[in-house]
Scaffold this active site. Structure first.
Site, PDB file in Angstrom:
ATOM      1  CB  CYS A 126      -0.922  -0.018   1.212  1.00 30.23           C
ATOM      2  SG  CYS A 126      -2.088   1.355   1.238  1.00 30.23           S
ATOM      3  CB  CYS A 127       3.811   2.307   2.057  1.00 30.75           C
ATOM      4  SG  CYS A 127       3.147   2.766   3.670  1.00 30.75           S
ATOM      5  CB  CYS A 207      -2.456   6.995   5.944  1.00 35.06           C
ATOM      6  SG  CYS A 207      -1.502   7.401   4.480  1.00 35.06           S
ATOM      7  CB  CYS A 210      -1.383   3.337   8.923  1.00 37.41           C
ATOM      8  SG  CYS A 210      -1.957   2.334   7.557  1.00 37.41           S
ATOM      9  CB  CYS A 233       5.966   5.238   4.571  1.00 42.71           C
ATOM     10  SG  CYS A 233       7.101   6.560   4.160  1.00 42.71           S
TER      11      CYS A 233
HETATM   12  S1  SF4 Z   1       0.443   4.654   5.711  1.00 40.49           S
HETATM   13 FE1  SF4 Z   1      -1.204   3.087   5.573  1.00 40.49          FE
HETATM   14  S2  SF4 Z   1      -2.814   3.911   4.219  1.00 40.49           S
HETATM   15 FE2  SF4 Z   1      -0.961   5.213   4.002  1.00 40.49          FE
HETATM   16  S3  SF4 Z   1       0.031   4.397   2.230  1.00 40.49           S
HETATM   17 FE3  SF4 Z   1       0.980   3.368   3.988  1.00 40.49          FE
HETATM   18  S4  SF4 Z   1      -0.241   1.494   4.388  1.00 40.49           S
HETATM   19 FE4  SF4 Z   1      -1.395   2.808   2.928  1.00 40.49          FE
END
Ligand code: SF4
EC number: 1.8.4.10
Length: 247
Positions: A126-127, A207, A210, A233
């Site tokens: 996701c990151c 985010c 998280c 991240c």
């Molecule tokens: S902090 Fe969480 S929501 Fe944001 S990009 Fe990374 S995994 Fe995704």
């Protein structure tokens, strides 16, 4: 033996980073920043800012030297509404003229995160999709990027240097040795507004899915990816690898 080009250039970057770290050892953050913006990397340097709880310091310093320096904000589309409002407040207050809001590619999200819940299944991916790929694209024209990382924030950051050599560019960490007291004093002396979530216990804001508020006595970053071994991240690369939890 002929070294691969990538390795050679990374070695060169690391040598340059060491030399610059030595040259500016003990210098004030504003002195290092001014040299970087007006002498060392003119037109080829930018600040990557999360507009988090401590971001106003570097934004303020940069705005006083040159408000047209690129400021990259990675909009993951998962931020708190408070962060977006704070970003807009600081842009106006500091007169920042070149804030670049970078977003994930829709096609990439469609492929990897069609339901928007990848953070719960695979936070690294996701990151990667929402932060790292858009950031690498934003950094392409730059020779150096500025971050607000500090040694005291996490064990994984204890060994970082003022200048660091990454894949294709240098990274500058002007606040490397700043303490919580230094940060509070700078906010006070320059009358900078606080992130709206700070008073609710969010000492480090990422985010929304998280990030949680930290409890008394916890590290500032304990609320980031809490309950997992993830601490970074992925936008920071150490020794050619994405930075991950250590120890
Ligand atoms: S902090 Fe969480 S929501 Fe944001 S990009 Fe990374 S995994 Fe995704």
């Amino acid at each position: 033996m002929v070294l691969p080009v990538e390795t050679t250039s990374r070695t060169e970057l690391q040598r340059r980073a060491q030399a610059l770290s030595l040259r500016f050892e003990g210098a004030d953050a504003s002195v290092v920043l001014k040299a970087a913006l007006t002498e060392l990397f003119v037109g080829r340097i930018g600040l990557v800012s999360s507009f988090g709880t401590e971001a106003a310091i570097l934004l303020h310093m940069v705005s006083r030297i040159d408000p047209y320096v690129p400021v990259v904000f990675l909009d993951t589309w998962k931020h708190f509404a408070e962060t977006l409002a704070y970003r807009d407040q600081l842009i106006e207050r500091l007169g920042l003229c070149n804030v670049q809001i970078v977003t994930p590619r829709p096609a990439q999200l469609e492929a990897d995160d069609p339901d928007g819940d990848l953070h719960a299944r695979n936070a690294d991916l996701c990151c990667h999709v929402r932060k790292t790929l858009p950031m690498l694209s934003a950094l392409r024209p730059l020779d150096c990027w500025i971050t607000g990382r500090k040694r005291h924030q996490a064990r994984t950051r204890a060994d970082m240097q003022l200048f660091e050599g990454e894949e294709r560019r240098l990274k500058l960490n002007p606040l490397i040795d700043w303490s919580a007291g230094d940060i509070a004093a700078y906010f006070r002396e320059n009358d900078l507004p606080e992130h709206p979530l700070k008073s609710a216990g969010y000492l480090s804001v990422g985010c929304l899915p998280c990030t949680r508020a930290v409890k008394p006595g916890e590290d500032a970053r304990a609320g980031r990816w809490a309950g997992t071994d993830k601490t970074e991240c992925g936008i920071h690369i150490v020794d050619g690898k994405i930075a991950r939890a250590v120890g």
